[in-house]
Design a protein around this motif. Structure first.
Motif, PDB file in Angstrom:
ATOM      1  N   LEU A  23       0.851  -1.327   0.035  1.00  0.00           N
ATOM      2  CA  LEU A  23       0.014  -0.225  -0.030  1.00  0.00           C
ATOM      3  C   LEU A  23       0.804   1.132   0.036  1.00  0.00           C
ATOM      4  CD1 LEU A  23      -2.565  -1.172   2.773  1.00  0.00           C
ATOM      5  CD2 LEU A  23      -2.935  -1.220   0.315  1.00  0.00           C
ATOM      6  N   SER A  24       2.000   1.313  -0.801  1.00  0.00           N
ATOM      7  CA  SER A  24       2.946   2.175  -0.545  1.00  0.00           C
ATOM      8  C   SER A  24       2.196   3.801  -1.008  1.00  0.00           C
ATOM      9  CB  SER A  24       4.082   2.097  -1.651  1.00  0.00           C
ATOM     10  OG  SER A  24       3.928   1.895  -2.899  1.00  0.00           O
ATOM     11  N   HIS A  25       1.314   3.414  -2.002  1.00  0.00           N
ATOM     12  CA  HIS A  25       0.706   4.867  -2.550  1.00  0.00           C
ATOM     13  C   HIS A  25      -0.192   5.409  -1.707  1.00  0.00           C
ATOM     14  CE1 HIS A  25      -2.144   1.439  -3.520  1.00  0.00           C
ATOM     15  NE2 HIS A  25      -3.187   2.250  -3.595  1.00  0.00           N
ATOM     16  N   ARG A  26      -0.765   4.684  -0.738  1.00  0.00           N
ATOM     17  CA  ARG A  26      -1.760   5.194   0.225  1.00  0.00           C
ATOM     18  C   ARG A  26      -1.171   5.478   1.616  1.00  0.00           C
ATOM     19  NH1 ARG A  26      -6.997   1.616   0.516  1.00  0.00           N
ATOM     20  NH2 ARG A  26      -7.319   3.436   2.154  1.00  0.00           N
ATOM     21  N   LEU A  27      -0.025   5.363   1.826  1.00  0.00           N
ATOM     22  CA  LEU A  27       0.809   5.422   3.249  1.00  0.00           C
ATOM     23  C   LEU A  27       1.737   6.571   3.166  1.00  0.00           C
ATOM     24  CD1 LEU A  27       1.471   1.897   4.103  1.00  0.00           C
ATOM     25  CD2 LEU A  27      -0.085   3.207   5.354  1.00  0.00           C
ATOM     26  N   LEU A  32       8.208   6.454   9.005  1.00  0.00           N
ATOM     27  CA  LEU A  32       7.007   6.718   9.709  1.00  0.00           C
ATOM     28  C   LEU A  32       6.102   5.415   9.831  1.00  0.00           C
ATOM     29  CD1 LEU A  32       5.252   8.350  11.594  1.00  0.00           C
ATOM     30  CD2 LEU A  32       3.925   8.991   9.652  1.00  0.00           C
ATOM     31  N   VAL A  33       6.028   4.712   8.694  1.00  0.00           N
ATOM     32  CA  VAL A  33       5.254   3.453   8.758  1.00  0.00           C
ATOM     33  C   VAL A  33       5.923   2.307   9.590  1.00  0.00           C
ATOM     34  CG1 VAL A  33       4.674   1.489   6.972  1.00  0.00           C
ATOM     35  CG2 VAL A  33       4.318   3.993   6.179  1.00  0.00           C
ATOM     36  N   ALA A  70      -3.561  -2.634  13.695  1.00  0.00           N
ATOM     37  CA  ALA A  70      -4.646  -1.648  13.810  1.00  0.00           C
ATOM     38  C   ALA A  70      -4.063  -0.416  13.652  1.00  0.00           C
ATOM     39  CB  ALA A  70      -5.186  -1.976  15.362  1.00  0.00           C
ATOM     40  N   SER A  71      -2.732   0.058  14.187  1.00  0.00           N
ATOM     41  CA  SER A  71      -2.155   1.367  14.238  1.00  0.00           C
ATOM     42  C   SER A  71      -1.479   1.498  12.885  1.00  0.00           C
ATOM     43  CB  SER A  71      -0.901   1.305  15.197  1.00  0.00           C
ATOM     44  OG  SER A  71      -0.048   0.224  15.064  1.00  0.00           O
ATOM     45  N   LEU A  72      -1.269   0.398  12.156  1.00  0.00           N
ATOM     46  CA  LEU A  72      -0.834   0.808  10.719  1.00  0.00           C
ATOM     47  C   LEU A  72      -2.149   1.331   9.868  1.00  0.00           C
ATOM     48  CD1 LEU A  72       1.707  -1.959   9.939  1.00  0.00           C
ATOM     49  CD2 LEU A  72       2.178   0.493  10.202  1.00  0.00           C
ATOM     50  N   LEU A  75      -2.886   4.838   9.492  1.00  0.00           N
ATOM     51  CA  LEU A  75      -2.110   5.585   8.621  1.00  0.00           C
ATOM     52  C   LEU A  75      -2.498   5.835   7.326  1.00  0.00           C
ATOM     53  CD1 LEU A  75       1.596   4.778   9.685  1.00  0.00           C
ATOM     54  CD2 LEU A  75       0.412   6.782  10.275  1.00  0.00           C
ATOM     55  N   LEU A  76      -3.537   5.002   6.793  1.00  0.00           N
ATOM     56  CA  LEU A  76      -3.989   4.707   5.416  1.00  0.00           C
ATOM     57  C   LEU A  76      -4.647   6.072   5.266  1.00  0.00           C
ATOM     58  CD1 LEU A  76      -5.441   1.113   5.112  1.00  0.00           C
ATOM     59  CD2 LEU A  76      -3.262   2.157   3.977  1.00  0.00           C
ATOM     60  N   ARG A  77      -4.347   6.418   3.892  1.00  0.00           N
ATOM     61  CA  ARG A  77      -5.195   7.619   3.243  1.00  0.00           C
ATOM     62  C   ARG A  77      -6.181   7.104   2.370  1.00  0.00           C
ATOM     63  NH1 ARG A  77       0.256  10.775   1.662  1.00  0.00           N
ATOM     64  NH2 ARG A  77       0.696   8.856   0.791  1.00  0.00           N
ATOM     65  N   PRO A  78      -7.276   7.971   1.879  1.00  0.00           N
ATOM     66  CA  PRO A  78      -8.159   7.683   1.039  1.00  0.00           C
ATOM     67  C   PRO A  78      -7.397   7.172  -0.218  1.00  0.00           C
ATOM     68  CG  PRO A  78      -8.943   9.595   2.006  1.00  0.00           C
ATOM     69  CD  PRO A  78      -7.367   9.342   2.587  1.00  0.00           C
ATOM     70  N   ALA A  79      -8.368   6.217  -1.041  1.00  0.00           N
ATOM     71  CA  ALA A  79      -7.464   5.867  -2.216  1.00  0.00           C
ATOM     72  C   ALA A  79      -7.720   7.012  -3.398  1.00  0.00           C
ATOM     73  CB  ALA A  79      -8.152   4.545  -2.872  1.00  0.00           C
ATOM     74  N   GLY A  80      -8.874   7.543  -3.434  1.00  0.00           N
ATOM     75  CA  GLY A  80      -9.182   8.582  -4.656  1.00  0.00           C
ATOM     76  C   GLY A  80      -9.377   9.775  -4.001  1.00  0.00           C
TER      77      GLY A  80
END
Length: 88
Positions: A23-27, A32-33, A70-72, A75-80
């Motif tokens: 998920l490199s495009h959303r993190l 930090l990850v 859960a903590s990771l 960090l996820l951002r929305p896909a679009g």
């Protein structure tokens, strides 16, 4: 207990690497990850070990994996792009 903490840190590092790889495009940035994955795993191991007591290595590692994942996920951002409603 030291091996249990080391094992959970390695487990958090592996989970963070897998998340950063898939998920490199959303993190955010990789440091930090990785630090979030390791810190989440150590915290999960601490909480599980405190709740269950000594002598429970496998459940503690399971708790470490759950809290790290859960903590990771936080960090996820929305896909679009986010859509705005017409009323806003």
């Amino acid at each position: 207990m030291i091996l249990e903490a080391l094992g959970s840190a390695v487990l958090g590092l592996v989970l963070a690497w897998a998340a950063a790889h898939r998920l490199s495009h959303r993190l955010p940035t990789r440091p930090l990850v990785f630090s979030t994955g390791i810190a989440g795993a150590l915290f999960g191991d601490f909480v599980t070990h405190t709740a269950l007591g000594p002598g429970t290595a496998w459940p503690s590692l399971l708790g470490a994996a759950i809290i790290s994942a859960a903590s990771l996920s936080l960090l996820l951002r929305p896909a679009g792009r986010l859509r705005r409603s017409a009323t806003a």
